[in-house]
Every structure is written in structure tokens, then in C-alpha cells.
Write an enzyme that holds these catalytic residues in place. Structure first.
Site, PDB file in Angstrom:
ATOM      1  N   ASP A  72      -3.003  10.875  -2.159  1.00 36.94           N
ATOM      2  CA  ASP A  72      -3.090  10.319  -0.808  1.00 36.94           C
ATOM      3  C   ASP A  72      -1.731   9.856  -0.301  1.00 36.94           C
ATOM      4  O   ASP A  72      -0.809   9.663  -1.081  1.00 36.94           O
ATOM      5  CB  ASP A  72      -3.978   9.066  -0.842  1.00 36.94           C
ATOM      6  CG  ASP A  72      -5.441   9.412  -0.883  1.00 36.94           C
ATOM      7  OD1 ASP A  72      -5.802  10.517  -0.477  1.00 36.94           O
ATOM      8  OD2 ASP A  72      -6.220   8.549  -1.317  1.00 36.94           O
ATOM      9  N   LYS A  94      -4.516  10.979   4.237  1.00 43.85           N
ATOM     10  CA  LYS A  94      -5.024  10.663   5.568  1.00 43.85           C
ATOM     11  C   LYS A  94      -4.481   9.287   5.914  1.00 43.85           C
ATOM     12  O   LYS A  94      -4.713   8.313   5.226  1.00 43.85           O
ATOM     13  CB  LYS A  94      -6.542  10.680   5.649  1.00 43.85           C
ATOM     14  CG  LYS A  94      -7.264  10.447   4.356  1.00 43.85           C
ATOM     15  CD  LYS A  94      -8.725  10.528   4.597  1.00 43.85           C
ATOM     16  CE  LYS A  94      -9.566  10.292   3.368  1.00 43.85           C
ATOM     17  NZ  LYS A  94      -9.132   9.390   2.358  1.00 43.85           N
ATOM     18  N   MET A 209      -6.471  -2.722   6.116  1.00 45.14           N
ATOM     19  CA  MET A 209      -6.457  -1.880   7.316  1.00 45.14           C
ATOM     20  C   MET A 209      -6.595  -2.713   8.587  1.00 45.14           C
ATOM     21  O   MET A 209      -7.240  -2.299   9.548  1.00 45.14           O
ATOM     22  CB  MET A 209      -7.578  -0.824   7.250  1.00 45.14           C
ATOM     23  CG  MET A 209      -7.381   0.158   6.109  1.00 45.14           C
ATOM     24  SD  MET A 209      -8.765   1.271   5.902  1.00 45.14           S
ATOM     25  CE  MET A 209      -9.863   0.318   4.862  1.00 45.14           C
TER      26      MET A 209
HETATM   27  N1  SAH Z   1      -7.710   1.612  -2.492  1.00 43.50           N
HETATM   28  C1  SAH Z   1      -6.657   0.817  -1.890  1.00 43.50           C
HETATM   29  C2  SAH Z   1      -6.957   0.463  -0.447  1.00 43.50           C
HETATM   30  C3  SAH Z   1      -6.970   1.663   0.487  1.00 43.50           C
HETATM   31  S1  SAH Z   1      -7.280   1.192   2.147  1.00 43.50           S
HETATM   32  C4  SAH Z   1      -6.450  -0.426  -2.746  1.00 43.50           C
HETATM   33  O1  SAH Z   1      -7.251  -0.721  -3.620  1.00 43.50           O
HETATM   34  O2  SAH Z   1      -5.449  -1.114  -2.532  1.00 43.50           O
HETATM   35  C5  SAH Z   1      -5.663   1.240   2.826  1.00 43.50           C
HETATM   36  C6  SAH Z   1      -5.184  -0.147   3.136  1.00 43.50           C
HETATM   37  O3  SAH Z   1      -4.845  -0.830   1.928  1.00 43.50           O
HETATM   38  C7  SAH Z   1      -3.923  -0.218   3.964  1.00 43.50           C
HETATM   39  O4  SAH Z   1      -4.191  -0.029   5.330  1.00 43.50           O
HETATM   40  C8  SAH Z   1      -3.454  -1.614   3.672  1.00 43.50           C
HETATM   41  O5  SAH Z   1      -4.223  -2.567   4.372  1.00 43.50           O
HETATM   42  C9  SAH Z   1      -3.804  -1.752   2.203  1.00 43.50           C
HETATM   43  N2  SAH Z   1      -2.676  -1.431   1.313  1.00 43.50           N
HETATM   44  C10 SAH Z   1      -2.631  -0.475   0.380  1.00 43.50           C
HETATM   45  N3  SAH Z   1      -1.464  -0.481  -0.282  1.00 43.50           N
HETATM   46  C11 SAH Z   1      -0.760  -1.501   0.248  1.00 43.50           C
HETATM   47  C12 SAH Z   1       0.536  -2.066   0.002  1.00 43.50           C
HETATM   48  N4  SAH Z   1       1.336  -1.576  -0.956  1.00 43.50           N
HETATM   49  N5  SAH Z   1       0.927  -3.108   0.737  1.00 43.50           N
HETATM   50  C13 SAH Z   1       0.137  -3.653   1.678  1.00 43.50           C
HETATM   51  N6  SAH Z   1      -1.093  -3.166   1.964  1.00 43.50           N
HETATM   52  C14 SAH Z   1      -1.524  -2.120   1.262  1.00 43.50           C
END
Ligand code: SAH
Length: 294
Positions: A72, A94, A209
Site C-alpha cells: 500500500d 490507495k 484519517m
Molecule cells: N492499518 C493502519 C491504518 C490505516 S488507515 C494502522 O494500523 O496504522 C490510514 C490512516 O492511518 C492515515 O490516514 C493516518 O490517519 C493513519 N496513519 C498511518 N500511518 C501513519 C503515520 N506514520 N503517521 C500518522 N498517521 C498514520
């Protein structure tokens, strides 16, 4: 990247063909190993929030043993650098609003690759169980009768907490934490702000998000009774060298985030825990010696 000590782990299984490394990652157009293996499989692997050293050892081993990795946009470059060069990679990212590949196409591709006998790794940012559409993909695998397993990863909330020093719970002010999102399947549906505001008074709420809707969220929470001086933190690129943290109040955070020009990915942390921030030195986490992927 990974520390040398991890490289010396006993029992580390290096896949055949490792010696035939070529420069750059390849695209998986055709199964390279069909005929050798009867049935493919899919490992759904959490890549963690950015720093490759936050990969679990199991996740790292999966990457070493894969035939092909589907990843991703959230998967950090430092994690991709851990994939051996002979392993094929495909970007199926995406990004909010910009879908480079529809979800059903990702499912179909994963099934197709596994059916051709490949060992497929489906690499997802953070943890596959948190806002990662994993159930859509596992349903497709189940329907196709393809064996799969899930390797957990560090979710962005845990990573951001550690790398900023903002605890997720604190017995003085937050007995629990909720991971939530500002984006539902139906884009027009909004969260129940009254319920959120009430919960935030006694527990931490981490919003995934939520950056694009930050000002709307704050406005609605204030209307729902959250005091103007309620603490909020926004963390962009948590656990990465370009991590940025803005702490403010529900009244002022959107203006401060706009001034800091944060683009995301970012997490919003609402709660008194923002005031319990510990003065961590994230640079200490970058001082481990590295070797690059093979
Ligand atoms: N599966 C992922 C979340 C995916 S949803 C997890 O467990 O972290 C995508 C959202 O995750 C982004 O829009 C943001 O809000 C958050 N996110 C993911 N990686 C991030 C990072 N390194 N720093 C800040 N927010 C992050």
C-alpha cells in the site's frame, strides 16, 4: 532497515534464488516458481507505521520468503528496502480519494497470484486489523480456498504515542482509549459528535484519517459541549524522520495545523493525555546500526 543482530537470528530461512539477485524490484507478471509448489498462500503482514525497525521479526521473515509483495501507499520506503531484490513487488496503493487500484481488483490480483502457486505477502501499513480493509481481502481468499494468515504490525496510534511521548492511557485522566475514524464507508455519514465529546472527557480518542476533516470535527465537538481549551495533538508521519507534532486545543488546532502545512498521513489525538506528554528523545531511536536489504 534492520539491525545486524536481527540478521544473525538462528533458523532464518533464506529462500531459494536468493543468490540470483538483480538490481531493482521486479513486477510479478508470471509465476516464477509454478511447478515447484502446488498451492500458493497469502500472508497479510503489518508493516508498522514507518520506521522499518518497528517491523516484527515474523513480518521481516515473511518479506524474505515471499515470491511477491503487494504493498500500500502507507508502507514506508525504509520497509520496502528490507524486501530482497529478487522478490517481485507491486504497488496497489490507495490514497484518500485517489484510488490507484479498486479494492476488488486488489483482491482479484492477490487470489490470482496465490492460485498460480506463489507465496504472496500482502503488506499493509500499521496493523492489518486497524482500518485496513483486511476483511474484504480475507473474504476473497476464503472464497477462493486460499490459505492465509495475518501477521500483526504496530498500529499508527502506538507508534505515534511512543515517538511523541504522548501516552494513550494515563490513570490520572484516561482509563481507556478508542481508535476511531472520521471516514465511514458512506462518505456522507458523520460520526456522532455528542457521543464522541462525552467520551473524550474521560478517555483518549485517536482519530485515523481525520486530517482533512479536522476543522469540521473540532467545530462539531465544540458545539457538542467540548470545552475550547480541550487538548488535541496532530501527528504527521509518525515514527518517520520527518515526523511533525502540533499540540494545541480543540479551539486552535485547525489553525495551527494549517500554518504548519501538514499533509498527512496524520493522526489526531484528543484527550487530557496530550498534557501528560513525556519528553522523549526520538533521535535515540535512530541510532541503531543498519544493514540494507539483500
Ligand atoms: N492499518 C493502519 C491504518 C490505516 S488507515 C494502522 O494500523 O496504522 C490510514 C490512516 O492511518 C492515515 O490516514 C493516518 O490517519 C493513519 N496513519 C498511518 N500511518 C501513519 C503515520 N506514520 N503517521 C500518522 N498517521 C498514520
Amino acid at each position: 532497515m534492520i539491525s545486524t543482530t536481527i540478521f544473525k537470528l538462528p533458523g532464518l530461512l533464506f529462500r531459494r534464488g536468493m543468490e540470483n539477485t538483480t538490481k531493482g524490484h521486479k513486477h510479478a507478471d508470471a509465476p516464477a516458481t509454478s511447478g515447484r509448489r502446488q498451492k500458493g498462500r497469502v500472508m497479510i503482514v503489518g508493516a508498522g507505521p514507518g520506521d522499518a525497525e518497528l517491523l516484527t521479526i515474523k513480518a521481516w521473515k515473511c518479506l524474505q520468503q515471499a515470491d511477491v509483495v503487494l504493498f500500500d501507499w502507507l508502507v514506508n520506503q525504509s520497509v520496502l528496502a528490507e524486501i530482497p531484490r529478487h522478490v517481485k513487488t507491486e504497488f496497489v496503493g490507495k490514497r484518500s480519494g485517489k484510488h490507484s487500484m479498486p479494492q476488488n481488483a486488489i483482491c482479484e490480483r492477490m487470489v490470482e497470484l496465490a492460485q498460480s502457486g506463489l507465496n504472496v505477502v500482502r503488506l499493509k501499513g500499521g496493523d492489518p486489523a486497524v482500518f485496513a480493509r483486511t476483511t474484504e481481502e480475507t473474504s476473497a481468499l476464503e472464497s477462493a480456498g486460499i490459505p492465509f494468515a495475518i501477521v500483526p504490525g504496530i498500529t499508527a496510534a502506538s507508534g505515534a504515542s511512543a515517538y511523541t511521548g504522548i501516552p494513550l492511557t494515563d490513570r490520572h485522566c484516561a482509563q481507556s482509549v478508542t481508535l476511531t475514524t472520521a471516514h465511514f464507508k458512506d462518505e456522507d455519514v458523520l460520526p456522532d459528535f455528542c457521543q464522541m465529546a462525552a467520551q473524550m472527557m474521560s478517555q483518549t480518542m485517536v482519530v485515523y484519517m481525520g486530517l482533512k476533516r479536522l476543522s469540521l470535527i473540532c467545530e462539531q465537538l465544540r458545539k457538542a459541549g467540548l470545552p475550547d481549551n480541550f487538548p488535541v495533538a496532530v501527528i504527521e508521519n509518525a515514527c518517520c524522520p520527518n515526523q511533525q507534532v502540533v499540540t494545541a486545543t480543540v479551539f486552535s488546532i485547525s489553525r495551527q495545523v494549517a500554518e504548519a502545512e501538514l499533509q498527512g498521513p496524520a493522526l489526531l489525538i484528543f484527550g487530557e493525555v496530550v498534557k501528560s506528554r513525556q519528553s522523549v528523545t526520538p533521535a535515540l531511536l535512530q541510532q541503531v546500526s543498519h544493514v540494507t536489504g539483500i
